[in-house]
Design a protein around this motif. Sequence first.
Motif, PDB file in Angstrom:
ATOM      1  N   LYS A   1       0.832  -1.205   0.000  1.00 15.75           N
ATOM      2  CA  LYS A   1       0.000   0.000   0.000  1.00 15.75           C
ATOM      3  C   LYS A   1       0.866   1.254   0.000  1.00 15.75           C
ATOM      4  O   LYS A   1       0.638   2.192  -0.739  1.00 15.75           O
ATOM      5  CB  LYS A   1      -0.869   0.030   1.260  1.00 15.75           C
ATOM      6  N   PHE A   2       1.842   1.207   0.844  1.00 16.90           N
ATOM      7  CA  PHE A   2       2.712   2.359   0.967  1.00 16.90           C
ATOM      8  C   PHE A   2       3.458   2.596  -0.344  1.00 16.90           C
ATOM      9  O   PHE A   2       3.592   3.720  -0.813  1.00 16.90           O
ATOM     10  CB  PHE A   2       3.685   2.120   2.104  1.00 16.90           C
ATOM     11  N   LYS A   3       3.927   1.524  -0.924  1.00 20.06           N
ATOM     12  CA  LYS A   3       4.659   1.636  -2.189  1.00 20.06           C
ATOM     13  C   LYS A   3       3.779   2.263  -3.255  1.00 20.06           C
ATOM     14  O   LYS A   3       4.251   2.991  -4.130  1.00 20.06           O
ATOM     15  CB  LYS A   3       5.120   0.236  -2.634  1.00 20.06           C
ATOM     16  N   ARG A   4       2.482   1.938  -3.202  1.00 24.37           N
ATOM     17  CA  ARG A   4       1.576   2.454  -4.213  1.00 24.37           C
ATOM     18  C   ARG A   4       1.500   3.979  -4.135  1.00 24.37           C
ATOM     19  O   ARG A   4       1.511   4.658  -5.155  1.00 24.37           O
ATOM     20  CB  ARG A   4       0.197   1.846  -3.999  1.00 24.37           C
ATOM     21  N   PHE A   5       1.435   4.481  -2.920  1.00 24.83           N
ATOM     22  CA  PHE A   5       1.399   5.933  -2.776  1.00 24.83           C
ATOM     23  C   PHE A   5       2.673   6.572  -3.281  1.00 24.83           C
ATOM     24  O   PHE A   5       2.651   7.577  -3.971  1.00 24.83           O
ATOM     25  CB  PHE A   5       1.212   6.314  -1.307  1.00 24.83           C
ATOM     26  N   GLU A   6       3.755   5.933  -2.926  1.00 26.55           N
ATOM     27  CA  GLU A   6       5.033   6.451  -3.375  1.00 26.55           C
ATOM     28  C   GLU A   6       5.071   6.476  -4.898  1.00 26.55           C
ATOM     29  O   GLU A   6       5.494   7.446  -5.511  1.00 26.55           O
ATOM     30  CB  GLU A   6       6.159   5.565  -2.816  1.00 26.55           C
ATOM     31  N   ALA A   7       4.588   5.400  -5.499  1.00 25.46           N
ATOM     32  CA  ALA A   7       4.603   5.289  -6.963  1.00 25.46           C
ATOM     33  C   ALA A   7       3.781   6.410  -7.587  1.00 25.46           C
ATOM     34  O   ALA A   7       4.195   7.012  -8.589  1.00 25.46           O
ATOM     35  CB  ALA A   7       4.063   3.927  -7.387  1.00 25.46           C
ATOM     36  N   ILE A   8       2.628   6.686  -7.004  1.00 23.67           N
ATOM     37  CA  ILE A   8       1.782   7.741  -7.576  1.00 23.67           C
ATOM     38  C   ILE A   8       2.522   9.075  -7.549  1.00 23.67           C
ATOM     39  O   ILE A   8       2.605   9.774  -8.550  1.00 23.67           O
ATOM     40  CB  ILE A   8       0.446   7.849  -6.792  1.00 23.67           C
ATOM     41  N   VAL A   9       3.085   9.390  -6.400  1.00 18.05           N
ATOM     42  CA  VAL A   9       3.772  10.682  -6.291  1.00 18.05           C
ATOM     43  C   VAL A   9       4.971  10.726  -7.233  1.00 18.05           C
ATOM     44  O   VAL A   9       5.229  11.734  -7.889  1.00 18.05           O
ATOM     45  CB  VAL A   9       4.208  10.948  -4.837  1.00 18.05           C
ATOM     46  N   LEU A  10       5.677   9.616  -7.311  1.00 14.29           N
ATOM     47  CA  LEU A  10       6.863   9.596  -8.162  1.00 14.29           C
ATOM     48  C   LEU A  10       6.512   9.666  -9.645  1.00 14.29           C
ATOM     49  O   LEU A  10       7.353  10.011 -10.469  1.00 14.29           O
ATOM     50  CB  LEU A  10       7.708   8.335  -7.877  1.00 14.29           C
ATOM     51  N   SER A  11       5.276   9.323  -9.984  1.00 16.52           N
ATOM     52  CA  SER A  11       4.874   9.395 -11.383  1.00 16.52           C
ATOM     53  C   SER A  11       4.462  10.809 -11.791  1.00 16.52           C
ATOM     54  O   SER A  11       4.136  11.058 -12.937  1.00 16.52           O
ATOM     55  CB  SER A  11       3.711   8.442 -11.654  1.00 16.52           C
ATOM     56  N   MET A  12       4.454  11.731 -10.839  1.00 15.43           N
ATOM     57  CA  MET A  12       4.133  13.114 -11.187  1.00 15.43           C
ATOM     58  C   MET A  12       5.394  13.806 -11.680  1.00 15.43           C
ATOM     59  O   MET A  12       6.502  13.437 -11.302  1.00 15.43           O
ATOM     60  CB  MET A  12       3.629  13.855  -9.941  1.00 15.43           C
ATOM     61  N   THR A  13       5.205  14.802 -12.490  1.00 17.75           N
ATOM     62  CA  THR A  13       6.371  15.578 -12.895  1.00 17.75           C
ATOM     63  C   THR A  13       6.760  16.499 -11.753  1.00 17.75           C
ATOM     64  O   THR A  13       5.983  16.723 -10.823  1.00 17.75           O
ATOM     65  CB  THR A  13       6.055  16.458 -14.126  1.00 17.75           C
ATOM     66  N   GLU A  14       7.970  17.016 -11.827  1.00 16.95           N
ATOM     67  CA  GLU A  14       8.464  17.896 -10.783  1.00 16.95           C
ATOM     68  C   GLU A  14       7.496  19.070 -10.566  1.00 16.95           C
ATOM     69  O   GLU A  14       7.190  19.458  -9.443  1.00 16.95           O
ATOM     70  CB  GLU A  14       9.852  18.409 -11.204  1.00 16.95           C
ATOM     71  N   ARG A  15       7.010  19.621 -11.697  1.00 13.73           N
ATOM     72  CA  ARG A  15       6.106  20.765 -11.627  1.00 13.73           C
ATOM     73  C   ARG A  15       4.798  20.389 -10.940  1.00 13.73           C
ATOM     74  O   ARG A  15       4.268  21.130 -10.118  1.00 13.73           O
ATOM     75  CB  ARG A  15       5.819  21.263 -13.040  1.00 13.73           C
ATOM     76  N   GLU A  16       4.305  19.198 -11.274  1.00 16.24           N
ATOM     77  CA  GLU A  16       3.047  18.742 -10.661  1.00 16.24           C
ATOM     78  C   GLU A  16       3.208  18.554  -9.153  1.00 16.24           C
ATOM     79  O   GLU A  16       2.312  18.849  -8.373  1.00 16.24           O
ATOM     80  CB  GLU A  16       2.596  17.419 -11.292  1.00 16.24           C
TER      81      GLU A  16
END
Lengths: 465, 448
Positions: free
Chosen positions: B372-387
Amino acid sequence: MSEELQKITPQEETEAVVYTRQWDESRIIVLLIGLSLLIEGLLIYYQAGPSQMIVAGVTGLAGVTLLLFAWLVPFEAFDDTTPIDENEKPEISAKTAEIVQYQQKVAASTAAVETELQKSAEPAVIEKAAEPVIEKTIEPVVEEAEPEMSWFQRLKKGLTKTRSGFVGKLKRLVLGSTKIDDALLDQLEEALYEADVGVKTTQELLSYLHKKVDEEDITDPNRIYEILREVLRGMLTRFSSEAVFNANGLTVFMIIGVNGVGKTTTIAKLARRFVKEGKKVVLAAGDTFRAAAIDQLGIWGERVGVEVIRGSEGGDPGALVFDAIHAAKRREADLLIVDTAGRMHVKVNLMAELKKMQKIAEKENNGGPQEILLVLDATTGQNAVQQAKLFKEVLPITGLIVTKLDGTAKGGVLFAVEEQICAPVKFIGVGEKMDDLMPFNPEQFLEALFADDSEKTKQSDYLVL
Amino acid sequence: MFQGLSEKLTSVFDKLRKSGKLTEKDVDLALNEVKMALLEADVNFKVVKNFTKRVKERCLGADVLKSLTPTQFVVKIVLEELTLLLGTERAKINISSKKPTIILMAGLQGSGKTTTTAKLGLHLRKDEKKNPMLVACDIYRPAAVKQLQVLGDQLSMEVFTGEAGMRPADIAKKAVEYAQVHDFDVVILDTAGRLHIDEQMMAEVKGIKEAVSPHEILLVVDAMTGQDAVNMATSFNELLELTGIILTKLDGDARGGAALSIREVTGKPVKFIGVGEKSSSLEPFYPERMAQRILGMGDMLSLIEKAQANMDEEKMKEIEKRVLAADFNFNDFLYQLNQIKRMGPLDQLLGMIPGMSSMAGGLSEFSFDDKKFKRFEAIVLSMTERERNYPDLIDGSRRKRIAEGSGNTIQDVNQLLKQFTQMRKMMKQLGSLGKKQGKSKFAKFLGM
């Protein structure tokens, strides 16, 4: 929002609800941020002092609020995207303020205590206990070391040190009283605490006794003793204490536990026991972490006359399990006992390593280790329950081995531990000698548990090793 | 799950709904909770009895301070008494004026003597600038000598071992002679583990003591020890006249009530605590912290120390500012998650904060390796720096991209964004609250 807040109230009142709350992902996220902010707030305060009070305060407050938010608000609230209405705001902050006030109280009390402590630390007056707490008598008993004792004699010898004890004490206690009164039950309670039985189990036992006394209108103090013993025996005989073997092919035992409980020594004793029974035994030196642990098992292996499969110090214990299983199979061994490094049950990564060892054993030997035995030190107190719980979360423990029962410790925490892991004690260690590990016998354990310490003396076993 | 003592006491007093002077009945009720907390922490029953008796006398004799609630008052007295009992002085190793200082380590099997011997050696070299030598007097346990040698090698510290057939007392004697010749400042004698009722072995350790007259005789005690700690400590103290205690394995979750029992029956100070398997993990003993730990009150100081070790101050202040301005973004979020991750298991961290221990209940299940935790991390990491810096930018098509990029559904992404927005709103409210109410109130809130 206000509806949800009302919903919270009944939940707050029921402890059970609070404890079983599921930590779903959303809650955890909020919680993490809250925690982080709180810690940051504290840190700012401690480092920068009062000058940064506002920053620290707001950060800390934000953290606390988020924590409480994560804790109290039902999950559905997280899906609520409706912007917070201006009208409802005061209500929310009222609730928050209430919560915060509570936190404040806690924080303030700690802080107040801290300041008070600093003040009171200076005079440094230590009040000495009015009376010596422990009476201790060591009566030297000279005994010849007898290498050729039967197992029963050894058990008796191991446990005589604890004999005449709780049972004796309890009997005296019970026989000395003519009626069942609070004083008697108080003393009983005390005896149970002193045997490490623990608060929860003791309270349960006592309330059961109270109930029984009322229900059956018991007036004879002797009956109390009998009832207590029956209950305890019942607790210890819930599960079969027989060690499980693979009907055909290799059997694998995995030995786990925290540091210093005596895993390696116990493995040597187990090996000796099964060799005597005519089994071909191989050991795996899976403690690749502690300095010289491999050598320790190696020396034991030589003494017992069994082969020890070794890896390298600092090596991967999982790989060692793999090698050991194949080596044991090639040698057509009946039993492989795997040693593991002692680990604190709170260390997540070390626990994961155990899981990996078990998985490998399961895969390479058609089904998991037949026995996963948790070794407990009899001197351990209530923390044993926590140990059992956390190990059980990672591995399907099949039984317990209790070591060092030859001391004055009673190991009363076993009752709670057995309940926690739903598995029985299978072996107990009652001395330093190779044959001082024996199958668990609930009757004798009870005898020892209830034993008095006054006559305990021990002859060293080392010299005969 | 064990609740913090202050919470329990609060609930007791809430039921009573009283303030001001404490009646005997109130105190008895409160002290019953204290008793349970101490027993749960493995403090010896008799020690608990004496202790609660003393606290009761103090509680009844004193007027409740006006500024404190009854709960705070009782907690204060309990903590004070506990800390007093645990020792007010910072106990150090007594270095003898005449070289070498001789330290004897004794204890039950498996209490951690050998590991602690090495740790103590390192401490004396690092913090006291001494030149220590370790001596392996455990000739019984297979490979015990080797264990000390390996540890000595790791620390490049000299380890003295006897020859085959030498008795421990002779080894100790020889070692001291050797140390005098080779100019070592400190000699630390590691002895075999022994049961306190094993007469021969106890006589042996007494023999070692008589042979070299050590300046320090330290009893090494497992923090997880139960009620039996008093018997053990009494026997060792009677025979050896201990000079101090080292409490080991405090890196677990044991409350360490044994420390209190031993201190009460021997009167000897706890000098060090062992908090891990590394040779560097020997720490000085702080009575207040131990008192709080025993009571399950959380351990703020340890938490702060942990935070200091793991958090970057500059970066933190930056985040502070953004929190106050409700400008908190996903980069900060990611950063915070990683910092907390480094500080250890979540339930442990929560457990250190007073009042939060009950929250930790369900959390032991959750670890940072959790999917679960990894999933959140993945979502945030899939955003661009600007996002990440400007979460408001994230619109429908960006959400879709993020969901695909991180292998999640759009719903998952939506949920995270919603929570995030809510959190920011809350922070904004708090920020404005802070500005309005000003300094005094917050000073009061902090109570520090």
